[in-house]
Every structure is written in structure tokens, then in C-alpha cells.
Design a protein around this motif. Structure first.
Motif, PDB file in Angstrom:
ATOM      1  N   UNK A   1       1.090  -1.209   0.049  1.00  0.00           N
ATOM      2  CA  UNK A   1      -0.024  -0.064   0.007  1.00  0.00           C
ATOM      3  C   UNK A   1       0.703   1.281  -0.036  1.00  0.00           C
ATOM      4  N   UNK A   2       1.911   1.311   0.694  1.00  0.00           N
ATOM      5  CA  UNK A   2       2.897   2.624   0.918  1.00  0.00           C
ATOM      6  C   UNK A   2       3.519   2.504  -0.396  1.00  0.00           C
ATOM      7  N   UNK A   3       3.847   1.462  -0.978  1.00  0.00           N
ATOM      8  CA  UNK A   3       4.858   1.407  -2.202  1.00  0.00           C
ATOM      9  C   UNK A   3       3.973   1.963  -3.296  1.00  0.00           C
ATOM     10  N   UNK A   4       2.487   1.682  -3.464  1.00  0.00           N
ATOM     11  CA  UNK A   4       1.797   2.080  -4.589  1.00  0.00           C
ATOM     12  C   UNK A   4       1.281   3.591  -4.418  1.00  0.00           C
ATOM     13  N   UNK A   5       1.236   4.097  -3.100  1.00  0.00           N
ATOM     14  CA  UNK A   5       1.023   5.447  -2.620  1.00  0.00           C
ATOM     15  C   UNK A   5       2.237   6.462  -3.069  1.00  0.00           C
ATOM     16  N   UNK A   6       3.592   5.860  -2.690  1.00  0.00           N
ATOM     17  CA  UNK A   6       4.869   6.474  -2.867  1.00  0.00           C
ATOM     18  C   UNK A   6       5.083   6.463  -4.448  1.00  0.00           C
TER      19      UNK A   6
END
Length: 184
Positions: free
Chosen positions: A115-120
Motif C-alpha cells: 500500500x505504501x509502495x503504491x502511494x509512494x
């Protein structure tokens, strides 16, 4: 010039054990020197070619306004202890700590969470974090104007309220000139 500022700040900080206001001005000189060092590092492409240095060199420009205010407060009100509340003035420094936050997220493994990778990896977030513009300097400018305004008002009120001693009056006149110079 930045190196001389760093040396001056360190000497002033360590030789002013009795006069607390000198520590605030030493921190101000340090931040100006460090900000100049970072600007020149970016302009000369040293920090562009060595981006890992940005993880360890925080941008402290948001501290300029609070340092001026706390220096003014120390000169006007004396070296009274304001407690830990004074450090809340430095919370906006987090706005300029994106490299350090990203490095912390990477080191802790949080950046590997899907989730953090997608947002970043979103283009708008990458643009916000890494493409500097005039708008990215706006919070620093607003902070400086507000804190210098508060400091100037504090000095003006202090000069008009009572008849300060000649030493304090000299300090207040010098401080008023410094505030005018910084706002210019």
C-alpha cells in the motif's frame, strides 16, 4: 562563507554558557550557514550527483523564523525558562525533511509494504516531494514573515513600555536593525 559561519556558530555556542540568548543567535548563524551550504551544493550539482548525502543533511531553513523569535524573546524577556513549549516552534521543520523521512521509511521497511509502495510511486506524490518550485518556498517565507513580525512587535513594545537601561536599549536597537535586515 558557509564554513566560516559554521565555525562562528560553534565558537559562539560553546563560549556563551552564561548568556543564553547568544546560543539562540549561534543556532541562527548555524542554520543560515547550513542552508547556504545546501543551496551551493545543489547549485554546483554535488548533491545531485551524490543524492545519498541528502539523507544526512537536513534542510533547516524552516528554523530561521523560530530562532529569530526565540532570540528576541530571550533578549527582551531575559533568560527565563519557557519550558519545553519553545520546541513546538520547530515542528514545521518536518515539512523540509522529506529525504530523511523517506530514508527512515526505507530503512525500517515500511516503504516495502504494498500500500505504501503504491502511494509512494504515484506521479503526483513524486512531483510534490521532489520537484521544487516557488510554491515549495512559500511555507518558509510565511514562517519568516510571521516570526519576524512577532519579534519586531515584541521589540517595539519593549522599547516603548518602560525606560530600559542603556545596555538593554542598545541590544534592542541592534535587534531592531537585525530584524529589518533579515526581512529585506
Amino acid at each position: 562563507l558557509a564554513l566560516q559561519g559554521l565555525v562562528l556558530a560553534i565558537i559562539l555556542f560553546y563560549t556563551s554558557r552564561k548568556i543564553k540568548s547568544n546560543r539562540w543567535i549561534a543556532a541562527f548563524i548555524f542554520v543560515i550557514a547550513e542552508t547556504t551550504f545546501l543551496m551551493e551544493g545543489m547549485r554546483s550539482n554535488v548533491l545531485i550527483k551524490q543524492p545519498q548525502l541528502l539523507e544526512w543533511l537536513p534542510n533547516l531553513r524552516m528554523a530561521i523564523g523560530p530562532l529569530i523569535y526565540l532570540y528576541t524573546r530571550s533578549l527582551v524577556l531575559g533568560d527565563e525558562n519557557t519550558g519545553r513549549k519553545k520546541y513546538l516552534h520547530f515542528l514545521p521543520l518536518l515539512l523540509d525533511a522529506q529525504y530523511q523521512v523517506i530514508a527512515l521509511l526505507y530503512i525500517t521497511g515500511i516503504l516495502a509494504i504494498p500500500v505504501v509502495t503504491d502511494l509512494y510511486s504515484q506521479p503526483w506524490l513524486q512531483n510534490l516531494l521532489f520537484n521544487k518550485s516557488i510554491i515549495s518556498d512559500l511555507p518558509t517565507l510565511i514562517s519568516m514573515v510571521v516570526y519576524i513580525g512577532l519579534s519586531y512587535r515584541m521589540v517595539s513594545n519593549s522599547m516603548g513600555d518602560t525606560a530600559p537601561s542603556s545596555y538593554k536599549l542598545a541590544d534592542l536597537k541592534w535587534l531592531k536593525k537585525l530584524l529589518r535586515l533579515v526581512i529585506v
